[in-house]
Design a protein around this motif. Structure first.
Motif, short mmCIF file in Angstrom:
data_model
loop_
_atom_site.label_atom_id
_atom_site.label_comp_id
_atom_site.label_asym_id
_atom_site.label_seq_id
_atom_site.Cartn_x
_atom_site.Cartn_y
_atom_site.Cartn_z
N TYR A 1 0.82 -1.21 0.00
CA TYR A 1 0.00 0.00 0.00
C TYR A 1 0.86 1.27 0.00
CZ TYR A 1 -4.59 -2.12 0.74
OH TYR A 1 -5.77 -2.82 0.57
N ALA A 2 0.35 2.29 -0.69
CA ALA A 2 0.83 3.66 -0.49
C ALA A 2 0.01 4.24 0.66
CB ALA A 2 0.63 4.49 -1.75
N THR A 3 0.66 4.99 1.55
CA THR A 3 0.00 5.41 2.78
C THR A 3 0.09 6.92 2.96
OG1 THR A 3 2.03 5.03 4.05
CG2 THR A 3 0.46 3.19 3.91
N ALA A 4 -0.96 7.50 3.54
CA ALA A 4 -0.99 8.95 3.76
C ALA A 4 -1.83 9.29 4.98
CB ALA A 4 -1.55 9.66 2.53
N HIS A 5 -1.45 10.39 5.61
CA HIS A 5 -2.22 10.93 6.74
C HIS A 5 -2.51 12.39 6.46
CE1 HIS A 5 -3.50 11.60 10.93
NE2 HIS A 5 -2.99 12.81 10.72
N PHE A 6 -3.78 12.74 6.38
CA PHE A 6 -4.18 14.13 6.15
C PHE A 6 -5.15 14.55 7.24
CE2 PHE A 6 -3.52 12.54 1.65
CZ PHE A 6 -2.24 13.07 1.55
N GLY A 7 -4.70 15.45 8.10
CA GLY A 7 -5.56 15.95 9.16
C GLY A 7 -4.88 15.95 10.51
N LYS A 8 -5.71 16.00 11.53
CA LYS A 8 -5.24 16.07 12.91
C LYS A 8 -4.48 14.81 13.29
CE LYS A 8 -6.96 16.86 17.62
NZ LYS A 8 -8.16 17.20 18.43
N TRP A 9 -3.41 14.96 14.07
CA TRP A 9 -2.59 13.86 14.53
C TRP A 9 -2.82 13.65 16.05
CZ3 TRP A 9 0.07 9.98 12.49
CH2 TRP A 9 1.08 9.35 13.22
N HIS A 10 -2.31 14.52 16.85
CA HIS A 10 -2.47 14.58 18.31
C HIS A 10 -2.05 13.29 19.02
CE1 HIS A 10 -4.87 16.86 21.63
NE2 HIS A 10 -3.59 16.71 21.92
N MET A 11 -0.99 12.67 18.51
CA MET A 11 -0.38 11.54 19.20
C MET A 11 1.05 11.88 19.60
SD MET A 11 -1.94 8.22 17.19
CE MET A 11 -1.69 8.82 15.51
N GLY A 12 1.32 13.20 19.72
CA GLY A 12 2.64 13.66 20.13
C GLY A 12 3.14 14.76 19.22
N GLY A 13 3.79 15.76 19.81
CA GLY A 13 4.30 16.89 19.05
C GLY A 13 3.44 18.12 19.26
N GLY A 14 4.03 19.28 19.04
CA GLY A 14 3.35 20.53 19.31
C GLY A 14 3.67 21.02 20.71
N ARG A 15 3.35 22.28 20.95
CA ARG A 15 3.69 22.94 22.22
C ARG A 15 5.20 22.83 22.45
NH1 ARG A 15 -1.38 20.44 22.79
NH2 ARG A 15 -3.03 21.92 23.35
N ASP A 16 5.65 22.32 23.61
CA ASP A 16 7.09 22.25 23.85
C ASP A 16 7.64 20.84 23.63
OD1 ASP A 16 5.95 21.02 26.04
OD2 ASP A 16 7.19 22.06 27.54
N VAL A 17 6.84 19.95 23.05
CA VAL A 17 7.31 18.59 22.77
C VAL A 17 7.95 18.60 21.39
CG1 VAL A 17 6.67 16.16 22.57
CG2 VAL A 17 5.48 17.63 24.21
N ASP A 18 9.24 18.97 21.37
CA ASP A 18 9.93 19.18 20.10
C ASP A 18 10.75 17.97 19.66
OD1 ASP A 18 11.88 19.30 22.03
OD2 ASP A 18 12.48 21.37 21.61
N ASN A 19 10.65 16.87 20.40
CA ASN A 19 11.41 15.68 20.03
C ASN A 19 10.51 14.52 19.59
OD1 ASN A 19 10.33 15.28 22.61
ND2 ASN A 19 11.97 13.86 23.20
N ALA A 20 9.24 14.83 19.31
CA ALA A 20 8.31 13.77 18.87
C ALA A 20 8.72 13.25 17.50
CB ALA A 20 6.89 14.32 18.83
N PRO A 21 8.64 11.93 17.28
CA PRO A 21 8.99 11.38 15.96
C PRO A 21 8.09 11.93 14.87
CG PRO A 21 8.78 9.65 17.63
CD PRO A 21 8.25 10.90 18.25
N GLY A 22 8.64 12.05 13.67
CA GLY A 22 7.86 12.53 12.54
C GLY A 22 6.82 11.51 12.10
N ILE A 23 5.82 11.98 11.40
CA ILE A 23 4.71 11.13 10.97
C ILE A 23 5.20 10.01 10.05
CG2 ILE A 23 2.56 11.15 9.62
CD1 ILE A 23 2.00 13.92 10.78
N ARG A 24 6.23 10.25 9.27
CA ARG A 24 6.77 9.19 8.40
C ARG A 24 7.23 7.97 9.20
NH1 ARG A 24 7.70 10.39 3.09
NH2 ARG A 24 7.73 12.60 2.51
#
Length: 464
Positions: free
Chosen positions: A143-166
């Motif tokens: 499969y080719a895979t994509a995420h478009f929209g809200k994530w909210h499983m980490g990242g944002g605010r001062d959490v600057d070390n969250a893994p990227g969506i890839r």
């Protein structure tokens, strides 16, 4: 000569007649697609069960705007009435969908925010990349895979070390402020939205729909898995003025909500029209659901017949609309009120529909592919919920909708209890869907067995 020609003609007629006579035998069973289905998981944010017209009880039928395009999904597919999110709040509910695990296993039991909040709530700052991922599993199936929209499983605010969506298995993405990879067109400031955003708040769902259709165009002939997870209908409700003017001013805030809901329905219609235009409509499995219940509920109208709301383990917080449309395989116009489904089922179910054999990873869900294709089935495993590890992370709605922080559903019985063993409540959902009558005092043996099972499950999570 004439007799010979006549006999030949008669033989041809008889042959053609015999072929015509046996033809229905071949056509009696519809042909099945010889390619893997596209899978689009539409996860609406904070949508109450009665927000969708076809789930709306008559008592609130005229209080909310119609949703003809979402209703059409149900008319052309299967409407399920016993589907549950993994949590009554956004971050853990999304973790359950993504991993096929109860979110507590990954130390996410409330919404993720800044590091201080996360520590106070005794939870992680982001979803560990070692967790199972439906996108990663499907990539191995081609499969080719994509995420478009809200994530909210980490990242944002001062959490600057969250893994990227890839790192969770997605080839393409476009996300919002509460993610490790915010789209600059949506995040001109360090906040959820701003008037200076290039893509205005009221155009976000359209933007994500466009991204979804473009991704399908870029991958012709290849199966695609797409998370389409819009911000709507979460607050703040910021509709465009033209849509807002279609709704009269009232004494409370539902006017803005109604405009946002109406626009969301329009965009679901655009998505489905786009699938038809691309010629992939029949072989695309569309799943429509919500991450958790509504808040605010406008005096309960958005929760319909259910008790509670977002932030509650009563049915209004976790029992969600769930529609499946897959024309190549799924019968249309069907209602399944028998099968009990959970968000944690989707990973093994999607993996099965993608043709992969065996269990992809140790998980808490069940492979419910047959159910999604129209064959109701009894659930084997009980369902468990934990919302919050302490009073700081367990936020309550007001009054009687304040639920205990643990719950289990086994068969038609649902038991709620606090993690210290207090506040036990038992409901028979077969006859009391609205959870009005606590029968724990009438069923001491059942309460004892279910409470022991639930508390043992919770104790096991604390050790992980």
């Amino acid at each position: 000569m004439h007799i010979r020609l006549a006999l030949r003609a008669l033989a041809v007629v008889l042959l053609l007649s015999s072929i015509g006579a046996i033809q229905p035998t071949f056509d009696a069973k519809p042909k099945q697609p010889n390619r893997l289905p596209n899978i689009i998981l539409i996860l609406i944010d904070d949508m109450g069960s009665a927000d969708v017209g076809c789930y709306r009880p008559s008592s609130v039928a005229n209080q909310l705007p119609p949703t003809p395009n979402i209703d059409q999904l149900a008319a052309e597919g299967i409407k399920f009435t016993n589907y549950y999110s993994a949590a009554p709040i956004c971050s853990p509910s999304r973790v359950g969908l993504t991993t096929g695990n109860v979110p507590s296993k990954w130390r996410i039991t409330s919404f993720l925010a800044d590091r201080k909040h996360n520590r106070t709530c005794e939870q992680a700052d982001f979803l560990d990349t070692s967790a199972p991922s439906v996108a990663r599993e499907l990539k191995t199936a081609g499969y080719a895979t994509a995420h478009f929209g809200k994530w909210h499983m980490g990242g944002g605010r001062d959490v600057d070390n969250a893994p990227g969506i890839r790192q969770y298995g997605f080839d393409k993405y476009a996300s919002t402020w509460e993610s490790p990879d915010p789209d600059p067109l949506l995040t001109s400031t360090d906040w959820i939205w701003a008037k200076s955003d290039s893509v205005k708040r009221w155009n976000r769902t359209a933007y994500f729909v466009d991204k979804t259709l473009d991704f399908l165009k870029l991958n012709p002939g290849k199966p695609c898995y797409i998370n389409l997870w819009p911000d709507d209908v979460h607050t703040p409700w910021v509709p465009d003025e033209l849509t807002l003017n279609a709704f009269p001013k009232g004494t409370e805030k539902p006017r803005e909500f109604k405009a946002v809901l109406a626009e969301l329905d329009v965009q679901i219609g655009r998505l489905m029209a786009g699938l038809k235009a691309l010629g992939v409509d029949d072989n695309t499995l569309v799943v429509f659901t919500s991450d958790n219940g509504a808040l605010p509920t406008f005096q309960g109208s958005r929760s319909g017949l259910f008790r509670g709301s977002k932030l509650s383990l009563y049915e209004g917080g976790i029992r969600m609309p769930f529609i499946v449309r897959y024309p190549a395989q799924t019968p249309g116009g069907k209602v399944d009120s028998q099968s009990v489904l959970s968000a944690v089922d989707l990973l093994p179910t999607f993996v099965s529909l993608a043709g992969k054999k065996g269990s992809p990873s140790p998980g808490d869900g069940e492979n419910r592919a047959a159910v999604l294709l129209g064959k109701p089935g009894v659930r084997k495993k009980p369902l468990f919920w934990e919302y919050g590890r302490n009073n700081q992370s367990f936020r309550y709605p007001a009054g009687r909708d304040k639920s205990p922080n643990l719950a289990i559903r086994e068969g038609n019985w649902k038991l709620l209890v606090n993690d210290d063993g207090s506040g036990t409540e038992l409901y028979n959902l077969a006859i009391d869907t609205s959870e009005q009558t606590d029968v724990s005092g009438q069923q001491p043996k059942l309460v004892g067995a279910m409470r022991s099972k639930l508390l043992a499950w919770r104790a096991g999570l604390a050790r992980e």
